[in-house]
Design a protein around this motif. Structure first.
Motif, PDB file in Angstrom:
ATOM      1  N   GLN A   1       0.980  -0.977  -0.201  1.00 20.13           N
ATOM      2  CA  GLN A   1      -0.381  -0.017  -0.359  1.00 20.13           C
ATOM      3  C   GLN A   1       0.815   1.105  -0.237  1.00 20.13           C
ATOM      4  N   ALA A   2       1.981   0.964   0.203  1.00 14.05           N
ATOM      5  CA  ALA A   2       3.172   2.113   0.052  1.00 14.05           C
ATOM      6  C   ALA A   2       3.357   2.280  -1.208  1.00 14.05           C
ATOM      7  N   THR A   3       3.866   4.017  -0.923  1.00 12.83           N
ATOM      8  CA  THR A   3       4.457   4.309  -2.772  1.00 12.83           C
ATOM      9  C   THR A   3       5.807   3.708  -3.013  1.00 12.83           C
ATOM     10  N   GLU A   4       6.773   3.638  -3.515  1.00 12.79           N
ATOM     11  CA  GLU A   4       8.040   3.469  -3.681  1.00 12.79           C
ATOM     12  C   GLU A   4       8.966   4.060  -2.935  1.00 12.79           C
ATOM     13  N   ALA A   5       9.197   5.827  -3.242  1.00 10.99           N
ATOM     14  CA  ALA A   5       9.379   7.075  -2.614  1.00 10.99           C
ATOM     15  C   ALA A   5       9.349   6.376  -1.166  1.00 10.99           C
ATOM     16  N   GLU A   6       7.939   6.159  -0.421  1.00  7.24           N
ATOM     17  CA  GLU A   6       7.905   5.865   1.334  1.00  7.24           C
ATOM     18  C   GLU A   6       8.184   4.908   1.273  1.00  7.24           C
ATOM     19  N   ILE A   7       8.405   3.685   0.781  1.00 10.65           N
ATOM     20  CA  ILE A   7       9.333   2.306   0.677  1.00 10.65           C
ATOM     21  C   ILE A   7      11.304   2.905   1.126  1.00 10.65           C
ATOM     22  N   LYS A   8      11.173   3.423   0.054  1.00 15.26           N
ATOM     23  CA  LYS A   8      12.518   3.407   0.164  1.00 15.26           C
ATOM     24  C   LYS A   8      13.479   5.086   0.794  1.00 15.26           C
ATOM     25  N   GLY A   9      12.543   6.145   1.277  1.00 17.39           N
ATOM     26  CA  GLY A   9      12.487   6.723   1.838  1.00 17.39           C
ATOM     27  C   GLY A   9      13.566   7.894   1.905  1.00 17.39           C
ATOM     28  N   THR A  10      13.553   9.338   1.781  1.00 17.00           N
ATOM     29  CA  THR A  10      14.194  10.354   1.910  1.00 17.00           C
ATOM     30  C   THR A  10      16.093  10.245   2.435  1.00 17.00           C
ATOM     31  N   PRO A  11      17.051  10.232   1.758  1.00 19.60           N
ATOM     32  CA  PRO A  11      17.096   9.983   0.412  1.00 19.60           C
ATOM     33  C   PRO A  11      17.076   8.594  -0.101  1.00 19.60           C
ATOM     34  N   PRO A  12      16.501   8.128  -1.137  1.00 20.48           N
ATOM     35  CA  PRO A  12      16.594   6.653  -1.560  1.00 20.48           C
ATOM     36  C   PRO A  12      17.241   5.486  -0.984  1.00 20.48           C
ATOM     37  N   ALA A  13      17.025   4.481  -0.102  1.00 24.56           N
ATOM     38  CA  ALA A  13      17.947   4.006   0.496  1.00 24.56           C
ATOM     39  C   ALA A  13      18.690   2.655  -1.457  1.00 24.56           C
ATOM     40  N   THR A  14      19.863   2.517  -0.940  1.00 23.86           N
ATOM     41  CA  THR A  14      20.386   1.784  -1.993  1.00 23.86           C
ATOM     42  C   THR A  14      19.348   0.418  -2.329  1.00 23.86           C
ATOM     43  N   ILE A  15      19.687  -0.369  -1.816  1.00 28.75           N
ATOM     44  CA  ILE A  15      18.701  -1.527  -1.568  1.00 28.75           C
ATOM     45  C   ILE A  15      17.496  -1.513  -0.515  1.00 28.75           C
TER      46      ILE A  15
END
Length: 372
Positions: A275-289
């Motif tokens: 239910q989360a967006t890719e941005a929500e999953i990766k965080g800020t700044p985006p995680a590498t993995i």
């Protein structure tokens, strides 16, 4: 608009949206019906997930699969569910099955047995999810544990540490033997599984009905996307372990992701990862993995995977197998997990001895390894 509505059904609907009982008493009652004037306004705030589910509709494709599911249940299961066993691990697919049965075949669900095995190595969140499913659908599981033990300490004392046991031995004492015990107690005639064809290459071909094994796989045609769509639309309980993302700067080998103190950051998403967006999953700044749990088995053989990977990718890690043994060792002779067993063994003892003597290296396989 003024309309005639059922007092019971509409009252329940309004109560679900927080309308107080005293407001409902303002209805004008006449024999056989209730007249109510309804004014529809835009909500002052966003609807909660619970309220959104009242408006959720299944996609035509998923509705078609649900219709197919209903046809298969009607065709293969007795209406009262007697002598039917569903093997549940409380995974998303398993819980969707229970929800479907509760909605469309409550009598069959009431009569069948939901067999659950507590290996004493499950994730705590799995046990919580199991309780939620049992309570929501009013169906208790028939729980079994490894023989003669009731705690992890007792398991280790009697059988050994899971990290030191042969995987086949662990599976037999923690899963297969308790499951066989449950089947005998239920006087099982038909076994239902939650297996799906999209879960791994080993399941790419899976019949809905396996006559030789009296096994029904009603979820075979459902995809992972189908499962989460139905779970969201119908409010099916899912493991809260789905609600976390594991962010790291570099990939971590799957064979090491079960270890403690790994170089990742565990982040609560507040909802299942799908239910989360890719941005929500990766965080800020985006995680590498970023890893997420897509499935849950035993803690020492289950790891999080990347969101795009199959849920089975994170199961039985560090083991040369893709099944726990329940489906491969509780079926009829000559019919392992899929297809028919081909007997290619050399029957002539002299010829067998000659072949063996010509081998550069030989290895011995136990029953489980040979089956896999």
């Amino acid at each position: 608009e003024s309309m005639f509505v059922s007092r019971l059904s509409f009252s329940s609907f309004l109560l679900g949206f927080g309308c107080s009982a005293d407001r409902l008493t303002n209805m004008l009652s006449v024999p056989g019906r209730t007249i109510l004037r309804i004014t529809v306004r835009a909500p002052a705030a966003a609807l909660s997930p619970q309220q959104q589910r009242y408006f959720a509709a299944l996609s035509p494709a998923l509705q078609g699969k649900v219709d197919g599911f209903k046809g298969e249940i009607e065709k293969y299961l007795p209406a009262d569910g007697k002598k039917v066993v569903f093997a549940t691990a409380w995974l998303a697919t398993d819980n969707v099955f229970v929800a479907l049965m509760h909605k469309h075949f409550p009598n069959a669900l009431s009569g069948m047995n939901l067999v659950a095995i507590d290996t004493l190595h499950l994730f705590p969140s799995t046990l919580v999810c199991a309780k939620q499913v049992e309570e929501k659908y009013g169906k208790k599981g028939l729980w079994k544990m490894p023989a003669d033990v009731t705690s992890l300490d007792e398991f280790i004392a009697q059988y050994g540490d899971c990290e030191e046991m042969d995987s086949a031995d662990f599976d037999f004492v923690s899963k297969v033997e308790p499951f066989q015990r449950a089947l005998a107690e239920c006087n099982k005639d038909i076994l239902i599984t939650g297996r799906r064809m999209d879960q791994a290459a080993q399941r790419i071909s899976l019949d809905v009905w396996e006559e030789g094994k009296r096994t029904l796989n009603p979820m075979a045609s459902f995809s992972w996307q189908d499962i989460i769509e139905y779970a969201d639309a119908e409010g099916v309980p899912v493991n809260s372990g789905h609600n976390f993302a594991y962010r790291c700067d570099a990939p971590i080998e799957a064979t090491k992701r079960h270890l403690p103190d790994l170089p990742w950051k565990k982040v609560a998403l507040g909802k299942p990862f799908w239910q989360a967006t890719e941005a929500e999953i990766k965080g800020t700044p985006p995680a590498t993995i970023t890893y997420v749990f897509k499935s849950f088995g035993d803690t020492h053989t289950t790891v999080p995977v990347e969101p795009h990977e199959s849920e089975r990718t994170g199961r039985f890690v560090r083991q040369a197998k893709t099944e726990c043994g329940i489906h491969t060792r509780t079926t009829s002779a000559g019919a392992p997990h899929g297809g028919a067993l081909q007997d290619l063994f050399v029957k002539d003892a002299a010829k067998a001895a000659a072949l063996k003597s010509a081998c550069v290296k030989t290895i011995d396989l136990n029953e489980r390894q040979a089956c896999d």
